[in-house]
Write an enzyme that holds these catalytic residues in place. Structure first.
Site, PDB file in Angstrom:
ATOM      1  N   LYS A 151       0.851  -1.197   0.000  1.00  0.00           N
ATOM      2  CA  LYS A 151       0.000   0.000   0.000  1.00  0.00           C
ATOM      3  C   LYS A 151       0.890   1.252   0.000  1.00  0.00           C
ATOM      4  CE  LYS A 151      -3.611  -2.703   2.126  1.00  0.00           C
ATOM      5  NZ  LYS A 151      -4.789  -2.737   3.037  1.00  0.00           N
ATOM      6  N   GLU A 211      -9.815  -0.607  -1.550  1.00  0.00           N
ATOM      7  CA  GLU A 211      -9.455   0.765  -1.205  1.00  0.00           C
ATOM      8  C   GLU A 211      -9.492   1.660  -2.432  1.00  0.00           C
ATOM      9  OE1 GLU A 211      -6.713  -0.779   2.508  1.00  0.00           O
ATOM     10  OE2 GLU A 211      -5.746  -0.106   0.650  1.00  0.00           O
ATOM     11  N   GLY A 225      -7.464  -5.135   7.297  1.00  0.00           N
ATOM     12  CA  GLY A 225      -6.891  -4.190   8.239  1.00  0.00           C
ATOM     13  C   GLY A 225      -7.648  -4.055   9.538  1.00  0.00           C
ATOM     14  N   SER A 246      -6.434  -9.655   6.774  1.00  0.00           N
ATOM     15  CA  SER A 246      -5.812  -9.931   8.069  1.00  0.00           C
ATOM     16  C   SER A 246      -5.135 -11.299   8.113  1.00  0.00           C
ATOM     17  CB  SER A 246      -6.837  -9.806   9.201  1.00  0.00           C
ATOM     18  OG  SER A 246      -7.309  -8.479   9.293  1.00  0.00           O
TER      19      SER A 246
END
Length: 242
Positions: free
Chosen positions: A11, A98, A171, A204
């Site tokens: 990211k 995202e 996340g 995760s």
């Protein structure tokens, strides 16, 4: 036989110096990684050149985090497939949640980016997954199947990786139960003409759950976010116990 693909999505983390420091600790730990496991590091654009030079000839390959569907033009802030392949990039993430949430990505633009990636010789990693609200409403199957159908229209399934990333588990520390993740990955596979497309789980993934996740029959790898930022942690994920 389906490939096993473990990819780290950094990211918006790591400068060039940070990236090289990571590799110093990470690459030696790939010496015992089984040959059939593909390892990809998807870095910010600014670190791609450093990674490509350092990873040349190693077990790990370079991936980018986005691609534009045009080969050139007045698209400030975007990057083309040719720009990526010139740097030695071989993979690219497309349609991450995202990007959809914060930057207006749609199923249509995801489809265009997938085609552009393949036209440039890149293998795209298509991300799909549902929100908590969609899951609670019983819409997981309809939503994920719809994403697959729209994204893959006219796309070559022989040059493709798919990542199932339940948005509610990205996340958050919450991980989809391994058998449920496997069920959705199986559902995705059932929609594909090419049953050998690698299907990753993302959300995760960490050392404490990767062995269980990778023991599932329809999960062919992992797309790892936060846990890919530390060399020791990501190496443990790559070297999961099968």
């Amino acid at each position: 036989m389906r490939r096993i693909v473990i990819a780290g999505n950094w990211k918006m983390h790591k400068t060039q110096a940070d990236s090289l420091a990571f590799l110093n600790g990470f690459l030696p730990q790939l010496e015992t990684t089984p040959e059939q496991r593909e390892v990809i590091l998807c870095s910010p654009f600014t670190a791609l050149t450093s990674l490509s030079k350092t990873l040349h000839g190693s077990r790990a390959m370079v991936g980018a985090q986005n691609i534009h569907w045009e080969t050139s033009g007045a698209y400030t802030g975007e990057v083309s497939g040719e720009m990526l392949t010139e740097l030695g990039v071989r993979y690219v993430i497309v349609g991450h949640s995202e990007r959809r949430q914060y930057f207006g990505e749609t199923d249509k633009t995801v489809n265009l980016r997938l085609k552009a990636a393949q036209a440039s010789g890149l293998t795209p990693i298509l991300c799909v997954g549902e929100t908590k609200e969609q899951r609670d409403a019983g819409e997981t199957e309809t939503h994920v199947v719809g994403q697959i159908e729209k994204a893959l229209a006219g796309v070559d399934q022989s040059k493709l990786i798919i990542a199932y990333e339940p948005i509610w588990a990205i996340g958050t520390g919450d991980t989809c139960a391994s058998d449920e993740a496997n069920r959705v990955c199986w559902l995705i596979r059932s929609q594909l003409a090419n049953k050998d497309v690698p299907i990753q789980y993302g959300g995760s993934v960490k050392p404490g759950n990767v062995d269980e996740i990778m023991a599932q029959p329809d999960i062919d790898g992992a797309l790892v976010g936060g846990a890919s930022l530390e060399a020791e942690t990501f190496a443990r994920i790559v070297n999961y116990v099968s």
